[in-house]
Scaffold this motif. Structure first.
Motif, mmCIF file in Angstrom:
data_model
loop_
_atom_site.group_PDB
_atom_site.id
_atom_site.type_symbol
_atom_site.label_atom_id
_atom_site.label_comp_id
_atom_site.label_asym_id
_atom_site.label_seq_id
_atom_site.Cartn_x
_atom_site.Cartn_y
_atom_site.Cartn_z
ATOM 1 N N SER A 47 50.730 44.267 61.852
ATOM 2 C CA SER A 47 50.913 44.909 63.158
ATOM 3 C C SER A 47 50.943 43.838 64.240
ATOM 4 C CB SER A 47 49.779 45.890 63.438
ATOM 5 O OG SER A 47 48.577 45.199 63.706
ATOM 6 N N GLY A 48 51.632 44.151 65.297
ATOM 7 C CA GLY A 48 51.702 43.267 66.448
ATOM 8 C C GLY A 48 51.882 44.107 67.691
ATOM 9 N N GLU A 49 51.910 43.445 68.819
ATOM 10 C CA GLU A 49 52.009 44.166 70.087
ATOM 11 C C GLU A 49 53.275 45.023 70.157
ATOM 12 O OE1 GLU A 49 52.060 43.218 74.845
ATOM 13 O OE2 GLU A 49 50.993 41.832 73.525
ATOM 14 N N LYS A 50 54.402 44.496 69.685
ATOM 15 C CA LYS A 50 55.651 45.259 69.749
ATOM 16 C C LYS A 50 55.586 46.510 68.879
ATOM 17 C CE LYS A 50 58.842 41.697 71.123
ATOM 18 N NZ LYS A 50 60.247 41.471 71.250
ATOM 19 N N ILE A 51 55.019 46.396 67.704
ATOM 20 C CA ILE A 51 54.905 47.561 66.827
ATOM 21 C C ILE A 51 53.962 48.592 67.434
ATOM 22 C CG2 ILE A 51 53.975 48.347 64.609
ATOM 23 C CD1 ILE A 51 55.171 45.817 63.375
ATOM 24 N N LEU A 52 52.823 48.146 67.944
ATOM 25 C CA LEU A 52 51.875 49.068 68.563
ATOM 26 C C LEU A 52 52.477 49.737 69.792
ATOM 27 C CD1 LEU A 52 48.641 46.953 68.147
ATOM 28 C CD2 LEU A 52 49.235 49.044 66.906
ATOM 29 N N GLU A 53 53.246 48.993 70.563
ATOM 30 C CA GLU A 53 53.906 49.573 71.729
ATOM 31 C C GLU A 53 54.915 50.636 71.296
ATOM 32 O OE1 GLU A 53 56.225 48.185 75.789
ATOM 33 O OE2 GLU A 53 55.963 46.729 74.174
ATOM 34 N N ALA A 54 55.661 50.374 70.246
ATOM 35 C CA ALA A 54 56.635 51.350 69.742
ATOM 36 C C ALA A 54 55.932 52.611 69.248
ATOM 37 C CB ALA A 54 57.474 50.729 68.637
ATOM 38 N N ILE A 55 54.800 52.434 68.573
ATOM 39 C CA ILE A 55 54.032 53.591 68.111
ATOM 40 C C ILE A 55 53.508 54.391 69.288
ATOM 41 C CG2 ILE A 55 51.902 54.286 66.933
ATOM 42 C CD1 ILE A 55 52.384 51.859 65.032
ATOM 43 N N GLN A 56 52.988 53.701 70.293
ATOM 44 C CA GLN A 56 52.462 54.387 71.470
ATOM 45 C C GLN A 56 53.565 55.146 72.196
ATOM 46 O OE1 GLN A 56 50.923 51.988 74.749
ATOM 47 N NE2 GLN A 56 49.254 53.452 75.004
ATOM 48 N N MET A 57 54.726 54.560 72.344
ATOM 49 C CA MET A 57 55.850 55.223 73.009
ATOM 50 C C MET A 57 56.283 56.464 72.219
ATOM 51 S SD MET A 57 56.098 53.649 75.789
ATOM 52 C CE MET A 57 57.537 54.463 76.443
ATOM 53 N N ALA A 58 56.356 56.347 70.919
ATOM 54 C CA ALA A 58 56.720 57.495 70.077
ATOM 55 C C ALA A 58 55.652 58.581 70.169
ATOM 56 C CB ALA A 58 56.893 57.042 68.632
ATOM 57 N N TRP A 59 54.399 58.192 70.258
ATOM 58 C CA TRP A 59 53.302 59.151 70.389
ATOM 59 C C TRP A 59 53.400 59.878 71.727
ATOM 60 C CZ3 TRP A 59 47.424 57.505 70.268
ATOM 61 C CH2 TRP A 59 46.606 58.645 70.226
ATOM 62 N N ILE A 60 53.707 59.161 72.788
ATOM 63 C CA ILE A 60 53.879 59.777 74.107
ATOM 64 C C ILE A 60 55.000 60.814 74.048
ATOM 65 C CG2 ILE A 60 54.630 59.342 76.481
ATOM 66 C CD1 ILE A 60 53.105 56.593 76.215
ATOM 67 N N GLU A 61 56.120 60.437 73.451
ATOM 68 C CA GLU A 61 57.245 61.383 73.308
ATOM 69 C C GLU A 61 56.855 62.593 72.488
ATOM 70 O OE1 GLU A 61 60.728 59.455 71.750
ATOM 71 O OE2 GLU A 61 60.599 57.841 73.207
ATOM 72 N N GLU A 62 56.160 62.362 71.398
ATOM 73 C CA GLU A 62 55.759 63.440 70.487
ATOM 74 C C GLU A 62 54.764 64.391 71.155
ATOM 75 O OE1 GLU A 62 56.145 65.286 66.786
ATOM 76 O OE2 GLU A 62 57.148 63.442 67.360
ATOM 77 N N ALA A 63 53.909 63.847 72.003
ATOM 78 C CA ALA A 63 52.873 64.645 72.661
ATOM 79 C C ALA A 63 53.417 65.518 73.782
ATOM 80 C CB ALA A 63 51.768 63.738 73.192
#
Length: 64
Positions: A47-63
């Motif tokens: 994991s890295g910052e870019k992957i975590l950022e992508a996960i967070q963005m997808a989570w925001i969209e999903e929520a």
């Protein structure tokens, strides 16, 4: 799930933490929560910052 499965991880996070605003989650907490998901099976070091950022963005969209 692997780190690159951002949308699958995001959907699992919505189910696991329904009352959490993903915009307020720090990357350190996000990383811990992802690794704690029952279907997650990947190396922590991948994991890295870019992957975590992508996960967070997808989570925001999903929520929403």
């Amino acid at each position: 799930m692997k780190w690159v499965d951002t949308y699958e991880i995001a959907a699992a996070l919505v189910d696991a933490h329904p009352d959490v605003d993903p915009k307020t989650v720090r990357f350190t907490q996000l990383r811990e929560w992802v690794m704690a998901l029952p279907d997650f099976d990947d190396e922590p070091g991948r994991s890295g910052e870019k992957i975590l950022e992508a996960i967070q963005m997808a989570w925001i969209e999903e929520a929403e």
